[in-house]
Write a protein that holds these residues in place. Structure first.
Motif, PDB file in Angstrom:
ATOM      1  N   ARG A 553      10.982   2.147   7.822  1.00 50.26           N
ATOM      2  CA  ARG A 553       9.839   2.646   7.044  1.00 50.26           C
ATOM      3  C   ARG A 553       8.577   1.984   7.586  1.00 50.26           C
ATOM      4  O   ARG A 553       8.453   0.758   7.571  1.00 50.26           O
ATOM      5  CB  ARG A 553      10.026   2.313   5.566  1.00 50.26           C
ATOM      6  CG  ARG A 553       8.940   2.800   4.633  1.00 50.26           C
ATOM      7  CD  ARG A 553       9.264   2.360   3.211  1.00 50.26           C
ATOM      8  NE  ARG A 553       8.353   2.903   2.244  1.00 50.26           N
ATOM      9  CZ  ARG A 553       7.166   2.384   1.942  1.00 50.26           C
ATOM     10  NH1 ARG A 553       6.755   1.289   2.561  1.00 50.26           N
ATOM     11  NH2 ARG A 553       6.396   2.943   1.037  1.00 50.26           N
ATOM     12  N   TRP A 554       7.645   2.796   8.099  1.00 47.91           N
ATOM     13  CA  TRP A 554       6.437   2.274   8.712  1.00 47.91           C
ATOM     14  C   TRP A 554       5.210   2.982   8.143  1.00 47.91           C
ATOM     15  O   TRP A 554       5.318   4.017   7.493  1.00 47.91           O
ATOM     16  CB  TRP A 554       6.474   2.496  10.227  1.00 47.91           C
ATOM     17  CG  TRP A 554       7.639   1.847  10.911  1.00 47.91           C
ATOM     18  CD1 TRP A 554       7.703   0.576  11.405  1.00 47.91           C
ATOM     19  CD2 TRP A 554       8.907   2.447  11.197  1.00 47.91           C
ATOM     20  NE1 TRP A 554       8.930   0.348  11.973  1.00 47.91           N
ATOM     21  CE2 TRP A 554       9.699   1.470  11.861  1.00 47.91           C
ATOM     22  CE3 TRP A 554       9.472   3.701  10.946  1.00 47.91           C
ATOM     23  CZ2 TRP A 554      10.996   1.724  12.283  1.00 47.91           C
ATOM     24  CZ3 TRP A 554      10.766   3.950  11.361  1.00 47.91           C
ATOM     25  CH2 TRP A 554      11.516   2.968  12.022  1.00 47.91           C
ATOM     26  N   LEU A 555       4.039   2.423   8.425  1.00 52.14           N
ATOM     27  CA  LEU A 555       2.760   3.051   8.100  1.00 52.14           C
ATOM     28  C   LEU A 555       2.665   3.407   6.624  1.00 52.14           C
ATOM     29  O   LEU A 555       2.249   4.501   6.241  1.00 52.14           O
ATOM     30  CB  LEU A 555       2.535   4.304   8.960  1.00 52.14           C
ATOM     31  CG  LEU A 555       2.560   4.087  10.477  1.00 52.14           C
ATOM     32  CD1 LEU A 555       2.477   5.417  11.196  1.00 52.14           C
ATOM     33  CD2 LEU A 555       1.423   3.160  10.908  1.00 52.14           C
ATOM     34  N   ASP A 556       3.041   2.435   5.777  1.00 55.99           N
ATOM     35  CA  ASP A 556       2.973   2.627   4.320  1.00 55.99           C
ATOM     36  C   ASP A 556       3.724   3.870   3.858  1.00 55.99           C
ATOM     37  O   ASP A 556       3.302   4.559   2.927  1.00 55.99           O
ATOM     38  CB  ASP A 556       1.517   2.699   3.846  1.00 55.99           C
ATOM     39  CG  ASP A 556       0.775   1.389   4.069  1.00 55.99           C
ATOM     40  OD1 ASP A 556       1.428   0.325   3.957  1.00 55.99           O
ATOM     41  OD2 ASP A 556      -0.431   1.438   4.363  1.00 55.99           O
ATOM     42  N   GLY A 557       4.833   4.133   4.514  1.00 50.61           N
ATOM     43  CA  GLY A 557       5.664   5.262   4.105  1.00 50.61           C
ATOM     44  C   GLY A 557       5.348   6.567   4.797  1.00 50.61           C
ATOM     45  O   GLY A 557       6.016   7.573   4.533  1.00 50.61           O
ATOM     46  N   ASP A 558       4.356   6.592   5.701  1.00 55.34           N
ATOM     47  CA  ASP A 558       4.041   7.831   6.404  1.00 55.34           C
ATOM     48  C   ASP A 558       5.055   8.158   7.494  1.00 55.34           C
ATOM     49  O   ASP A 558       5.041   9.264   8.041  1.00 55.34           O
ATOM     50  CB  ASP A 558       2.640   7.759   7.019  1.00 55.34           C
ATOM     51  CG  ASP A 558       1.556   7.941   5.970  1.00 55.34           C
ATOM     52  OD1 ASP A 558       1.862   8.526   4.913  1.00 55.34           O
ATOM     53  OD2 ASP A 558       0.415   7.495   6.190  1.00 55.34           O
ATOM     54  N   LEU A 559       5.908   7.216   7.809  1.00 56.70           N
ATOM     55  CA  LEU A 559       6.975   7.468   8.760  1.00 56.70           C
ATOM     56  C   LEU A 559       8.243   6.782   8.267  1.00 56.70           C
ATOM     57  O   LEU A 559       8.249   5.575   8.006  1.00 56.70           O
ATOM     58  CB  LEU A 559       6.615   6.936  10.151  1.00 56.70           C
ATOM     59  CG  LEU A 559       7.751   6.989  11.189  1.00 56.70           C
ATOM     60  CD1 LEU A 559       8.137   8.437  11.478  1.00 56.70           C
ATOM     61  CD2 LEU A 559       7.348   6.270  12.469  1.00 56.70           C
ATOM     62  N   THR A 560       9.305   7.554   8.114  1.00 58.78           N
ATOM     63  CA  THR A 560      10.617   6.986   7.807  1.00 58.78           C
ATOM     64  C   THR A 560      11.635   7.613   8.749  1.00 58.78           C
ATOM     65  O   THR A 560      11.535   8.795   9.096  1.00 58.78           O
ATOM     66  CB  THR A 560      11.060   7.252   6.351  1.00 58.78           C
ATOM     67  OG1 THR A 560      11.123   8.664   6.120  1.00 58.78           O
ATOM     68  CG2 THR A 560      10.090   6.623   5.369  1.00 58.78           C
ATOM     69  N   ALA A 561      12.595   6.793   9.175  1.00 58.81           N
ATOM     70  CA  ALA A 561      13.662   7.278  10.044  1.00 58.81           C
ATOM     71  C   ALA A 561      14.947   6.591   9.628  1.00 58.81           C
ATOM     72  O   ALA A 561      15.022   5.359   9.623  1.00 58.81           O
ATOM     73  CB  ALA A 561      13.343   6.985  11.513  1.00 58.81           C
ATOM     74  N   ASN A 562      15.940   7.365   9.256  1.00 59.55           N
ATOM     75  CA  ASN A 562      17.220   6.842   8.784  1.00 59.55           C
ATOM     76  C   ASN A 562      18.350   7.500   9.561  1.00 59.55           C
ATOM     77  O   ASN A 562      18.372   8.719   9.713  1.00 59.55           O
ATOM     78  CB  ASN A 562      17.421   7.141   7.298  1.00 59.55           C
ATOM     79  CG  ASN A 562      16.251   6.690   6.467  1.00 59.55           C
ATOM     80  OD1 ASN A 562      15.769   5.587   6.624  1.00 59.55           O
ATOM     81  ND2 ASN A 562      15.777   7.567   5.591  1.00 59.55           N
ATOM     82  N   VAL A 563      19.279   6.692  10.026  1.00 58.38           N
ATOM     83  CA  VAL A 563      20.423   7.210  10.754  1.00 58.38           C
ATOM     84  C   VAL A 563      21.658   6.456  10.300  1.00 58.38           C
ATOM     85  O   VAL A 563      21.598   5.250  10.035  1.00 58.38           O
ATOM     86  CB  VAL A 563      20.246   7.055  12.281  1.00 58.38           C
ATOM     87  CG1 VAL A 563      21.463   7.603  13.020  1.00 58.38           C
ATOM     88  CG2 VAL A 563      18.997   7.764  12.758  1.00 58.38           C
TER      89      VAL A 563
END
Length: 759
Positions: A553-563
């Motif tokens: 979770r980056w950029l205060d939630g503007d980017l999330t990536a889950n695998v």
């Protein structure tokens, strides 16, 4: 600058995943007092209770996907189909309305699972509503819900009901004790050229005594025209549907430490006919002598008490539930419609569930959850096998009291007691380990009440006997085999946050299903005595799930990536098959299977107003251990593929923009896809050298939905087009021969307008 950071972070996340501990869309909560739980939250955070604690979705080391009410509305989700299409690793096998069975991570041998406990547990609040796979499980109303959570993998150490492959939780919204609220929604759509769809919802929330007592009441009504023609009944658009219901929740707060919630709900869903079709007759055409009815009424009463001790919170949930369901189906497809052969069955479920949990409240390095679960269900079914009076008169067959050639009543008692719990030790703010256990004892027994009767109708009808009296014999009382089973399931997990923006985890967890008793064990076929003798039943099966995951979770939630990557070892598989001569269903066990795959979820907001969400799952699942006798009785082969697609996923692109005076508008497109998969094992049970005549594949399908709308203060207006390209791909193939129509298709293109108003 934000776009550059987003692009670089996205690339770093996606390229790093294959060499890191893989992550997944998870929603379990980190324990109280940890950096994960106490991290600042913003408007993009999704809060879940998948670990029985309130936590931020991205901090939970579990495979979870969550939908709040706003997300459900934005995606046009009103039932199980929309949930499955937008959750990685999930397929809903849906022959028709009120007939739903989920497949999670490939753990399914066919989409029907007659007589077997569903591999995915479905909860409405604390009530498990999933029972046997072939039971009518009504489509719930998803208006005014707090959240829908879909947890993938075994979940028995945190939830009382058995969970082999996952759990879906529909969490209703509790009353607000401080403010009056009210809302209403109207949705009018047109399916095809003439089928009108009407959906209405309303809610009112009244704080009776500020901060002490409040009432929330929700109601709904749906009336939808059909689009499938039944040439047997002569009814066009026969699969229309009417549904209505509501719930009332009274919340009391007698002290700062205690709350009491009383809930009463009722849902009545009445499809007028099945939507299953026969492609040989036409795209949306079916044939049955009377409408096939899969209707259900669910009444639910619940008392939930929360009390906060200094060291822990006590939660006690007591539920009484009644579920009445009709299962009226034309079985004449078994004999190519040559003779009338139908079942009019009506079932009654009486259910009592007690679940009690203690959840620690201390801020030390140890967090724990401990629970007790008691489940008591009686399922009573009136079976009535039917010919028609016209056929009996034409053949001169006499001796029956009416058109029914066999009637009897049976009931099954199932009891389960379980203790479960988890302990998490925080060795540091960024590293913690979790262990969980569940020990359960199950008892199942079926009975046939005396007073029913059977006859030799099928033999006379099949062999063309005319002008003869049928022999009617009484069905005596019979007690089936009592099956008891004790099982221990467990979970071990390690979680690490190398940086505040990243949660990694590795988990091993187990799950099992209760044993199954075949109600007609030992029965020899009256049509072909050399056919299979119905076996006693099926023992418990079990899975061991190995999983690694990464959630960024980056950029205060503007980017999330889950695998997440997983490997599942499924042993002693419970399978359902049908005897060829008379289509009687039975359950048994076969050796083992494996399922492995990769799931991903990705959300990006590169500029203000624009968002992109992608999710998907790659899966391979097949039979890995099988004896010759198991192959013969089940129809499976070594290496046989299980009933799940190799790829399934969805994507949503949305843009929000201002239109002046504080008002906003949006436009979005949602595309979901699922690959084809087999509907069952390939061979005839009892004849492993013959390919089953009902063996087939679904079609790979893609569904595209468009949405555009505006928010005008308290009023939201949304125009939509569902199934934009009017695809009619086959999404389900029924694995049994008794139906003339065995194929479910995508709903035709539907254009509509939805208005939501909040007072």
């Amino acid at each position: 600058m934000k776009v550059q950071l987003l692009a670089s972070a996205s690339a770093a996340a996606l390229f790093a995943l294959p060499v890191s501990a893989l992550a997944q869309t998870s929603e379990a909560d980190a324990p109280a007092g940890t950096a994960a739980q106490d991290a600042p939250r913003d408007s993009h955070d999704i809060i879940v209770t998948a670990t029985r604690r309130t936590a931020r979705l991205q901090d939970v080391p579990l495979s979870v996907t969550a939908f709040g009410q706003e997300q459900l509305d934005d995606l046009g989700i009103v039932g199980y189909e929309g949930i499955a299409q937008n959750t990685p690793g999930i397929v809903v096998n849906r022959p028709t309305q009120n007939f739903n069975n989920f497949t999670a991570r490939g753990i399914n041998t066919n989409g029907y699972s007659a007589g077997l406990q569903s591999a995915v547990a479905i909860y409405v609040d604390e009530l498990p509503i999933s029972a046997n796979g072939n039971s009518t499980i009504l489509d719930p109303n998803l208006y005014d819900v707090e959240r829908v959570e879909f947890l993938r993998g075994p979940q028995g150490t945190l939830f009382g009901s058995n969970s082999l492959a996952g759990a879906m939780r529909i969490i209703t919204k509790s009353p607000d004790l401080d403010e009056f609220e009210a809302s209403a929604s109207a949705d009018l759509g047109l399916t095809g050229s003439h089928a009108l769809r009407q959906r209405y919802n309303a809610m009112v929330n009244v704080p009776i005594m500020t901060d002490e007592l409040g009432l929330r009441v929700t109601g709904y009504y749906r009336n939808e025209d059909g689009w499938v023609d039944n040439i047997g009944t002569g009814i066009k658009d026969s699969n229309s549907m009417e549904a209505y219901g509501g719930r009332a929740i009274l919340l009391m707060r007698p002290s700062d430490r205690m709350t009491v919630k009383l809930l009463a709900s009722y849902e009545n869903s009445k499809p007028a006919d099945s939507a299953l079709t026969n492609p040989a007759l036409g795209k949306f055409v079916r044939n049955s002598d009377r409408p096939d009815l899969f209707q259900g009424k669910l009444t639910n009463y619940n008392v939930t008490v929360n009390y906060e001790f200094d060291f822990a919170e006590l939660i006690s949930s007591t539920t009484l539930s009644d579920y009445d369901a009709s299962f009226y189906v034309d079985l004449a497809g078994t004999f190519a419609q040559a003779i009338p052969f139908a079942l009019d069955a009506y079932g009654y479920d009486d259910l009592f569930v007690q679940e009690t949990r203690l959840v620690s409240r201390t801020s030390g390095p140890i967090d724990w959850v401990a629970g007790f679960f008691y489940y008591d269900k009686r399922r009573t079914v009136d079976f009535a096998y039917r010919s028609t009076q016209e056929f009996l008169d034409a053949r001169g067959l006499t001796g029956l009291p009416d058109e029914y050639y066999q009637r009897f009543n049976s009931y099954t008692d199932q009891k389960e007691i379980a203790g479960f719990g988890e302990v998490t030790a925080h060795l540091s703010d960024s590293f913690w380990v979790t262990g969980g256990l569940r020990y359960g004892s199950t008892e199942v027994q079926s009975f046939t009440r005396g007073g029913g009767y059977n006859s030799n109708y099928l033999t006379f009808a099949l062999f063309g006997v005319q002008n003869a009296p049928l022999t009617v014999t009484e069905i005596p009382y019979a007690a089936g085999l009592k099956v008891k089973d004790d099982r221990l399931s467990w979970k071990a997990s390690v979680s690490w946050k190398p940086v505040p923006e990243l949660t990694t985890y590795a988990t091993v967890s187990t799950g099992f299903r209760t044993p199954v008793v075949n109600a007609r064990a030992g029965l020899v076929s009256a049509i072909d005595p050399n056919d299979l003798v119905i076996p006693d039943g099926a023992r418990s099966d079990s899975v061991t799930n190995y999983e690694v995951g990464l959630k960024g979770r980056w950029l205060d939630g503007d980017l999330t990536a889950n695998v997440a990557a997983y490997y599942i070892d499924w042993k002693n598989i419970q399978v359902q098959a049908n005897r060829v001569s008379d289509s009687i269903q039975f359950a048994t066990n076969i050796g083992a299977a494996e399922s492995y795959g990769l799931e991903f979820e990705f959300v990006a907001r590169p500029v203000d107003g624009l968002s992109l969400a992608l999710n998907g799952s790659f899966n391979r699942a097949k039979v890995t251990d099988l004896t010759d006798s198991e192959a013969a009785i089940s129809g499976a082969e070594l290496g046989t593929r299980l009933a799940s697609p190799h790829f399934q996923g969805s994507g949503t692109l949305r843009y929000d923009f201002p239109i002046g005076d504080g008002k906003t508008a949006f436009a979005s497109v949602n595309v979901s896809h699922a690959g084809s998969f087999p509907n069952q094992f390939p061979n005839v049970p009892g004849n492993p050298n013959a390919v089953s005549p009902t063996y087939d594949y679904t079609q790979a399908w893609t569904n595209t939905n468009l949405y555009a709308g505006t928010k005008l203060g308290a009023l939201n207006l949304t125009a939509y087009v569902e199934n934009l390209f009017d695809s009619s791909k086959i999404t389900y193939v029924h694995p049994e021969a008794f139906l003339d129509g065995r194929y479910a298709r995508m709903r035709p293109r539907t254009i509509g307008l939805r208005a939501d108003y909040r007072f």
